[in-house]
Scaffold this motif. Structure first.
Motif, PDB file in Angstrom:
ATOM      1  N   ALA A  11      70.568 121.771  46.775  1.00  0.00           N
ATOM      2  CA  ALA A  11      71.891 122.485  46.536  1.00  0.00           C
ATOM      3  C   ALA A  11      72.818 121.893  45.570  1.00  0.00           C
ATOM      4  CB  ALA A  11      72.583 122.821  47.943  1.00  0.00           C
ATOM      5  N   ALA A  12      72.913 120.563  45.676  1.00  0.00           N
ATOM      6  CA  ALA A  12      73.503 119.648  44.786  1.00  0.00           C
ATOM      7  C   ALA A  12      73.136 119.803  43.400  1.00  0.00           C
ATOM      8  CB  ALA A  12      73.473 118.122  45.459  1.00  0.00           C
ATOM      9  N   VAL A  13      71.781 119.796  43.010  1.00  0.00           N
ATOM     10  CA  VAL A  13      71.421 120.182  41.573  1.00  0.00           C
ATOM     11  C   VAL A  13      71.934 121.333  41.151  1.00  0.00           C
ATOM     12  CG1 VAL A  13      69.160 120.375  40.467  1.00  0.00           C
ATOM     13  CG2 VAL A  13      69.309 118.820  42.230  1.00  0.00           C
ATOM     14  N   GLN A  14      71.782 122.559  41.960  1.00  0.00           N
ATOM     15  CA  GLN A  14      72.253 123.847  41.776  1.00  0.00           C
ATOM     16  C   GLN A  14      73.774 123.713  41.310  1.00  0.00           C
ATOM     17  OE1 GLN A  14      70.399 126.090  40.452  1.00  0.00           O
ATOM     18  NE2 GLN A  14      68.634 125.388  41.783  1.00  0.00           N
ATOM     19  N   LEU A  15      74.512 123.166  41.980  1.00  0.00           N
ATOM     20  CA  LEU A  15      76.005 122.918  41.784  1.00  0.00           C
ATOM     21  C   LEU A  15      76.119 122.342  40.438  1.00  0.00           C
ATOM     22  CD1 LEU A  15      77.162 121.519  45.298  1.00  0.00           C
ATOM     23  CD2 LEU A  15      78.069 123.538  44.163  1.00  0.00           C
ATOM     24  N   ALA A  16      75.651 121.066  40.041  1.00  0.00           N
ATOM     25  CA  ALA A  16      75.449 120.557  38.860  1.00  0.00           C
ATOM     26  C   ALA A  16      75.216 121.407  37.545  1.00  0.00           C
ATOM     27  CB  ALA A  16      74.649 119.340  38.876  1.00  0.00           C
ATOM     28  N   LEU A  17      73.915 122.215  38.013  1.00  0.00           N
ATOM     29  CA  LEU A  17      73.598 123.210  36.808  1.00  0.00           C
ATOM     30  C   LEU A  17      74.537 124.428  36.525  1.00  0.00           C
ATOM     31  CD1 LEU A  17      69.773 123.430  37.515  1.00  0.00           C
ATOM     32  CD2 LEU A  17      70.903 122.048  36.075  1.00  0.00           C
ATOM     33  N   ILE A  18      75.105 124.705  37.594  1.00  0.00           N
ATOM     34  CA  ILE A  18      76.225 125.688  37.680  1.00  0.00           C
ATOM     35  C   ILE A  18      77.337 125.335  36.611  1.00  0.00           C
ATOM     36  CG2 ILE A  18      77.911 127.186  38.556  1.00  0.00           C
ATOM     37  CD1 ILE A  18      75.874 127.669  40.912  1.00  0.00           C
TER      38      ILE A  18
END
Length: 825
Positions: free
Chosen positions: A273-280
């Motif tokens: 989920a942290a990775v997705q936050l970064a990608l967004i």
């Protein structure tokens, strides 16, 4: 050490009786209260309510949000303290052995200890904790532990599942759902649906949603995810639900609405989920250069995810430091990749390092090291590494010779991973027999088809080419494939699409030159060589655009500079004829020679013609040799020129009959001049057959041959192979006369002067005779002299008559010579 001091103060207060126990302990503990409860647990670790406290602290997963934002020093205190308390608690509560094992592996990477994790999980096995052995085997298969070979661990886990072990069923289902046995998962996990343990129920929903995902039933997957959230409080189901929403989001605003859910999911331990936050955040920043401050949140989330063992986050972090201009820190980026490679054996980082050494982007290129790295990755079963090895072996690396057979083997291995590019390469090798086998287009087609299903543009193009060559060509489908490949940005497909649009091969109703021009222009802009050449031809002919000879030369030159043989030849011809350029025979020959050196047959014909006719230098032997080479490669123009050479006896060899053979070969290839008709008319190399001569003249006329038009007019005029038809003769002569044929001009003029097959018109007749006379045709000059002598179509003028008689005599006209008493030249 702020946390240690605060914690010690809590312990002191509790020991002095100055603090009450936590209220509503069944509820999830907020991070700011977690250490209060931990302190209470330490003081009361031997009391009856300790198991309830343990469950609230660890079984509900509240430990992760409590330690997530701690600095390194406070986190170290957290690690030591929790492990110490769990070790004290476990002898009387064996489930804590498993938690202790997890605390050594599901922690920040600086605190990971696989040996102790294995030790404590096995303590749980010894104490009969149901989850311990399945979990231990599952982690060994994932590579989080390394006591048992991965496939062996998987087999042992499947044995537990087959024996009915609920935890074995749960963890085996998570693995099976990604295999070709996923259909079995539904029935296998039904036993978990009514489990008393809430964690087993979470596993049921998490495995079931994956099952429906594999089946492609999105609606059912979403239904199961919602049940998992509502009935089992599955944070992983929440994460997958958010992932589905992310894939459906079409605007930045919709993506940003997902951030709070991702934030909450991350704070309970799902680092993806942290990775997705970064990608967004990265997507919101966009591609325009920004300041380092703009990437603060991106770096924070990736670093946090990496700290908690998400290797992909570390890889993305490394790439940002290596390639983002605003953040560029090559030392940190390379250090991260090296760490992921050497300590964590992370394949994506290893691939990136191999690519860096192969391409020399950040370090000096070292193809040998790149090959060694890709080899190690291939040995571990990384399909992409096989693809890169295949590419390197195909072209040769570090000074080695190409090895097509070895490349083919690697492409086969890569194709097993369904890599679209590997499937395409495999099809290409089979189609063209690159690996030393017989070419087999039919056997290649399934590979192209599968690669095309993954939108591989090159494979789509091959599918289009296959539609062109099948027993019943399907040009419409071929065009559809080329168009799809072009939409995916494949430059060569733009060329093919343009050719179809230009010629309406797909039978859309009519050619579309403007659309073809756009396709060629797009392909040329993508550096496609064929499109560049076709764009030059568009500017030459005004197809889809205005004629622009400067643009024509610009694109011819671009293509010629990249050794496009047709462009080289066309540049030579432009210099020969002064078309778009100043006439320059020397440069013409230079360009044509380059095309000849590259093996272009038509250029061999042109250079042969140059040598034969002495454009720059006369070299009959070299010219004939080149023409013969071109003729052997079925260049019709070369055959016709060789026919002319012998028929007209350019070098007085008196080998006229050879002309017939060359003319015949040319005709068989679809090339026809007046030569074959003349052979039949005059019996050169074959028995004279006037009707055959007439037939071949007519065929040549239909193909636009000017000389044959004149010859066909003669047939009608004199009745050669057909009935005399002066009217038809006149029409043929007139058409060719307008093209500048001096002999035809003479016949048109004669027929008009005499009213022979056409209404007489002395003035017009004299005009046509004059054109032929000015072209130094002696017969026309003699006739024109008589016109001036008699005043036919011109004013009577004895001086001009004498002048034309003398010019006719100079050109060898017998009667003119007698009249002027001149000798034949």
């Amino acid at each position: 050490m702020r946390l240690k001091q605060e914690y010690d103060d809590k312990i002191t207060q509790l020991q002095m009786g100055g603090s009450q126990g936590p209220a509503e302990i069944a509820e999830r503990i907020a991070p700011e209260r977690w250490f209060d409860v931990l302190a209470y647990f330490e003081v009361h670790i031997s009391e009856p309510d300790a198991p309830q406290l343990y469950d609230a602290l660890f079984e509900k997963g509240t430990d992760f949000p409590a330690n997530l934002y701690l600095d390194d020093e406070d986190y170290q205190f957290f690690v030591v303290k929790t492990r110490e308390l769990l070790e004290r608690f476990a002898p009387t509560n064996p489930e804590a052995w498993v938690e202790l094992g997890l605390q050594h592996i599901l922690c920040r990477r600086v605190a990971v200890d696989k040996t102790k994790a294995s030790f404590y999980l096995n303590k749980g096995v010894e104490q009969g904790v149901a989850i311990a052995r399945p979990l231990y085997l599952y982690y060994n298969h994932l590579g989080l532990l390394s006591d048992i070979e991965r496939n062996t661990a998987k087999e042992m886990l499947e044995e537990l599942a087959a024996a009915g072990d609920p935890w074995g069923i749960a963890y085996a289902a998570h693995l099976m759902v990604w295999t070709d046995k996923f259909e079995e998962v539904f029935d296998n996990i039904q036993v978990l649906k009514h489990a008393d343990d809430p964690k087993l129920l979470r596993h049921y929903y998490e495995a079931l949603q994956f099952y429906y995902s594999r089946k492609g039933d999105k609606a059912k997957q979403i239904e199961v995810l919602q049940e998992g959230i509502d009935k089992a409080e599955s944070r992983y189901c929440r994460f997958i639900m958010n992932e589905i929403k992310r894939t459906e989001a079409t605007t930045m605003e919709q993506l940003q609405l997902l951030i709070p859910a991702y934030q909450e999911i991350f704070e309970y331990g799902i680092t993806d989920a942290a990775v997705q936050l970064a990608l967004i955040q990265l997507q919101a920043i966009g591609n325009e250069p920004k300041s380092a401050e703009d990437y603060k949140d991106v770096l924070f989330y990736l670093q946090k995810a990496f700290d908690y063992n998400n290797n992909y986050a570390g890889y993305r972090l490394a790439c940002l430091y290596l390639y983002n201009e605003s953040l560029q820190d090559r030392t940190t980026g390379m250090s991260l990749l090296a760490q992921l490679d050497e300590r964590y054996d992370y394949a994506e980082a290893q691939v990136e390092l191999a690519e860096i050494y192969l391409e020399g982007r950040l370090v000096s290129a070292d193809e040998q090291q790149a090959f060694q790295r890709f080899t190690k990755l291939a040995e571990k079963g990384v399909h992409y590494a096989h693809l890169r090895l295949g590419n390197m072996l195909e072209f040769g690396y570090a000074g080695t010779e190409p090895d097509y057979q070895a490349a083919f083997v690697h492409f086969q291995a890569a194709a097993e991973g369904k890599l679209a590019q590997a499937l395409y390469q495999l099809g290409r090798y089979i189609k063209y027999g690159i690996h030393g086998e017989q070419p087999d287009p039919a056997a290649a087609l399934p590979y192209f088809e599968e690669a095309a299903s993954y939108n591989n543009a090159a494979a789509l193009t091959e599918m289009g080419l296959a539609r062109e060559t099948q027993n019943e060509p399907d040009y419409k489908q071929a065009f559809a494939y080329f168009s799809q490949a072009a939409e995916l940005g494949y430059p060569y497909a733009y060329y093919l699409k343009g050719v179809y649009l230009q010629n309406d091969y797909h039978q859309s109703g009519s050619p579309q030159p403007q659309e073809a021009f756009i396709a060629f222009e797009t392909g040329a802009g993508m550096y496609d060589l064929n499109s560049t050449y076709e764009l030059a031809r568009c500017y030459r002919s005004g197809s889809g655009t205005e004629i622009n000879l400067d643009k024509m030369i610009e694109y011819y030159r671009q293509a010629a500079d990249r050794n496009h043989v047709q462009a080289l030849t066309d540049m030579g011809l432009c210099y020969e004829y002064g078309y778009g350029l100043s006439r320059d025979p020397v440069k013409a020959e230079e360009y044509i020679k380059k095309a000849v050196d590259l093996g272009f047959p038509y250029a061999q014909y042109v250079l042969g013609r140059y040598y034969l006719n002495g454009l720059v230098q006369q070299d009959t032997a070299a010219g004939l040799a080149l023409l013969e080479q071109a003729a052997e490669r079925h260049v019709g123009e070369a055959l016709l020129l060789l026919g002319d050479y012998y028929f007209f006896d350019y070098d007085q060899l008196e080998e006229y009959d050879k002309g017939f053979g060359y003319y015949t070969q040319a005709q068989q290839l679809g090339y026809l001049s007046d030569g074959l008709g003349m052979c039949y008319e005059f019996g050169v190399g074959v028995e004279a057959q006037p009707t055959m001569a007439f037939s071949y003249y007519r065929q040549a006329v239909e193909r636009g041959n000017q000389e044959a038009g004149y010859r066909l007019g003669r047939c009608y005029y004199f009745g050669i192979g057909t009935e005399v038809n002066k009217k038809e003769a006149y029409q043929n002569f007139l058409e060719v006369a307008h093209q500048g044929n001096s002999y035809a001009c003479y016949f048109v003029g004669t027929q008009l002067l005499e009213g022979d097959g056409v209404e007489a018109d002395l003035q017009e007749g004299a005009d046509w005779i004059t054109k032929a006379a000015e072209a130094e045709y002696a017969e026309a000059q003699f006739t024109l002299a008589n016109c001036y002598l008699m005043g036919d179509g011109v004013e009577e003028n004895e001086a001009l008559a004498l002048e034309w008689f003398e010019r006719a005599a100079d050109n060898g006209h017998e009667e003119a010579i007698k009249l002027t008493k001149k000798t034949r030249k």
